[in-house]
Write a protein that holds these residues in place. Sequence first.
Motif, PDB file in Angstrom:
ATOM      1  N   GLY A  87      -4.724   3.652  16.420  1.00 38.51           N
ATOM      2  CA  GLY A  87      -3.620   2.833  15.938  1.00 38.51           C
ATOM      3  C   GLY A  87      -3.286   3.261  14.515  1.00 38.51           C
ATOM      4  O   GLY A  87      -4.187   3.431  13.694  1.00 38.51           O
ATOM      5  N   ILE A  88      -2.016   3.462  14.251  1.00 36.57           N
ATOM      6  CA  ILE A  88      -1.584   3.929  12.927  1.00 36.57           C
ATOM      7  C   ILE A  88      -0.851   2.805  12.217  1.00 36.57           C
ATOM      8  O   ILE A  88       0.060   2.191  12.775  1.00 36.57           O
ATOM      9  N   VAL A  89      -1.267   2.545  10.981  1.00 32.65           N
ATOM     10  CA  VAL A  89      -0.624   1.533  10.147  1.00 32.65           C
ATOM     11  C   VAL A  89      -0.214   2.207   8.844  1.00 32.65           C
ATOM     12  O   VAL A  89      -1.062   2.655   8.078  1.00 32.65           O
ATOM     13  N   VAL A  90       1.092   2.299   8.608  1.00 36.29           N
ATOM     14  CA  VAL A  90       1.564   2.775   7.313  1.00 36.29           C
ATOM     15  C   VAL A  90       1.471   1.607   6.353  1.00 36.29           C
ATOM     16  O   VAL A  90       1.991   0.522   6.620  1.00 36.29           O
ATOM     17  N   LEU A  91       0.786   1.837   5.260  1.00 40.86           N
ATOM     18  CA  LEU A  91       0.523   0.794   4.272  1.00 40.86           C
ATOM     19  C   LEU A  91       1.240   1.171   2.982  1.00 40.86           C
ATOM     20  O   LEU A  91       1.124   2.300   2.503  1.00 40.86           O
ATOM     21  N   ASN A  92       1.980   0.235   2.434  1.00 43.83           N
ATOM     22  CA  ASN A  92       2.716   0.521   1.211  1.00 43.83           C
ATOM     23  C   ASN A  92       2.729  -0.702   0.311  1.00 43.83           C
ATOM     24  O   ASN A  92       2.477  -1.818   0.738  1.00 43.83           O
ATOM     25  N   GLY A  93       3.020  -0.454  -0.936  1.00 43.40           N
ATOM     26  CA  GLY A  93       3.117  -1.480  -1.950  1.00 43.40           C
ATOM     27  C   GLY A  93       2.989  -0.824  -3.299  1.00 43.40           C
ATOM     28  O   GLY A  93       2.497   0.304  -3.407  1.00 43.40           O
ATOM     29  N   SER A 118       4.676   4.323  17.781  1.00 42.65           N
ATOM     30  CA  SER A 118       3.959   3.045  17.854  1.00 42.65           C
ATOM     31  C   SER A 118       3.363   2.631  16.500  1.00 42.65           C
ATOM     32  O   SER A 118       2.631   1.645  16.419  1.00 42.65           O
ATOM     33  N   THR A 119       3.705   3.348  15.452  1.00 45.64           N
ATOM     34  CA  THR A 119       3.198   3.054  14.109  1.00 45.64           C
ATOM     35  C   THR A 119       3.649   1.671  13.649  1.00 45.64           C
ATOM     36  O   THR A 119       4.807   1.290  13.812  1.00 45.64           O
ATOM     37  N   ILE A 120       2.721   0.947  13.069  1.00 42.84           N
ATOM     38  CA  ILE A 120       3.015  -0.341  12.430  1.00 42.84           C
ATOM     39  C   ILE A 120       3.259  -0.064  10.951  1.00 42.84           C
ATOM     40  O   ILE A 120       2.555   0.738  10.341  1.00 42.84           O
ATOM     41  N   THR A 121       4.241  -0.719  10.369  1.00 39.52           N
ATOM     42  CA  THR A 121       4.497  -0.561   8.932  1.00 39.52           C
ATOM     43  C   THR A 121       4.191  -1.879   8.233  1.00 39.52           C
ATOM     44  O   THR A 121       4.563  -2.948   8.708  1.00 39.52           O
ATOM     45  N   LEU A 122       3.491  -1.778   7.121  1.00 36.70           N
ATOM     46  CA  LEU A 122       2.993  -2.964   6.438  1.00 36.70           C
ATOM     47  C   LEU A 122       3.214  -2.844   4.933  1.00 36.70           C
ATOM     48  O   LEU A 122       2.837  -1.842   4.331  1.00 36.70           O
ATOM     49  N   HIS A 123       3.803  -3.855   4.346  1.00 35.66           N
ATOM     50  CA  HIS A 123       4.022  -3.902   2.895  1.00 35.66           C
ATOM     51  C   HIS A 123       3.098  -4.955   2.291  1.00 35.66           C
ATOM     52  O   HIS A 123       3.149  -6.118   2.665  1.00 35.66           O
ATOM     53  N   VAL A 124       2.222  -4.509   1.397  1.00 40.21           N
ATOM     54  CA  VAL A 124       1.365  -5.424   0.647  1.00 40.21           C
ATOM     55  C   VAL A 124       2.074  -5.680  -0.672  1.00 40.21           C
ATOM     56  O   VAL A 124       2.496  -4.738  -1.344  1.00 40.21           O
ATOM     57  N   ASP A 145       6.689   4.138  -6.913  1.00 38.06           N
ATOM     58  CA  ASP A 145       6.071   2.821  -7.100  1.00 38.06           C
ATOM     59  C   ASP A 145       7.092   1.692  -7.120  1.00 38.06           C
ATOM     60  O   ASP A 145       6.826   0.611  -6.599  1.00 38.06           O
ATOM     61  N   ASP A 146       8.235   1.946  -7.732  1.00 38.46           N
ATOM     62  CA  ASP A 146       9.190   0.865  -7.983  1.00 38.46           C
ATOM     63  C   ASP A 146      10.092   0.527  -6.808  1.00 38.46           C
ATOM     64  O   ASP A 146      10.752  -0.507  -6.819  1.00 38.46           O
ATOM     65  N   GLU A 147      10.123   1.378  -5.782  1.00 37.69           N
ATOM     66  CA  GLU A 147      11.019   1.124  -4.649  1.00 37.69           C
ATOM     67  C   GLU A 147      10.274   0.907  -3.334  1.00 37.69           C
ATOM     68  O   GLU A 147      10.791   1.187  -2.262  1.00 37.69           O
ATOM     69  N   THR A 148       9.056   0.369  -3.417  1.00 39.42           N
ATOM     70  CA  THR A 148       8.282   0.170  -2.183  1.00 39.42           C
ATOM     71  C   THR A 148       8.861  -0.921  -1.293  1.00 39.42           C
ATOM     72  O   THR A 148       8.554  -0.971  -0.101  1.00 39.42           O
ATOM     73  N   ASP A 149       9.708  -1.763  -1.839  1.00 38.10           N
ATOM     74  CA  ASP A 149      10.235  -2.886  -1.059  1.00 38.10           C
ATOM     75  C   ASP A 149      11.548  -2.573  -0.346  1.00 38.10           C
ATOM     76  O   ASP A 149      12.114  -3.445   0.299  1.00 38.10           O
ATOM     77  N   VAL A 150      12.047  -1.322  -0.405  1.00 41.25           N
ATOM     78  CA  VAL A 150      13.341  -1.013   0.204  1.00 41.25           C
ATOM     79  C   VAL A 150      13.259  -0.753   1.713  1.00 41.25           C
ATOM     80  O   VAL A 150      14.261  -0.850   2.407  1.00 41.25           O
TER      81      VAL A 150
END
Length: 155
Positions: free
Chosen positions: A4-10, A113-119, A131-136
Amino acid sequence: MKKGIVVLNGPGGCGKDTFVKTCRKLLRKKKIKVHNISSVDAVKKIARKMGWDGTKNVHGRKFLSDLKKLWIDFNDGPTNVIVRQLNGIKAGVVFVHIREAEEIEKLVKRFPSTITLHVFREVGKAGNRSDDETDVYKYSHRVSNNGTLKELESE
């Protein structure tokens, strides 16, 4: 178990690695292996050869962001490195740290099937696009990390 792949960003300092450690602790109980890779790791290796001392201050973070952008524009290097790493992992949950929305999208297209997740947590601006545009990006999930470790585990 499959992979299972989860792209993690923040943004920097929001607790992405703490989130992965928390997930690792919870998934270990279910005997699920957790992998943690980053699209900037290979960039950091190149940056060190260029004289970067590993300091993650405003200047260092901007340097890494700019260097990564150059490599992406040149031959999609960071994405290719991540794809090779993912192809080498057969099972478990793989957290892939990627900051830029267009880079996340490339990975999602390769692995649908990748899940994308924003912390997210209230942190100041870092002074660079990565760093500054992780929420787009339009993530499939968002996790607030403004509380305690126990609250993060519950989240």
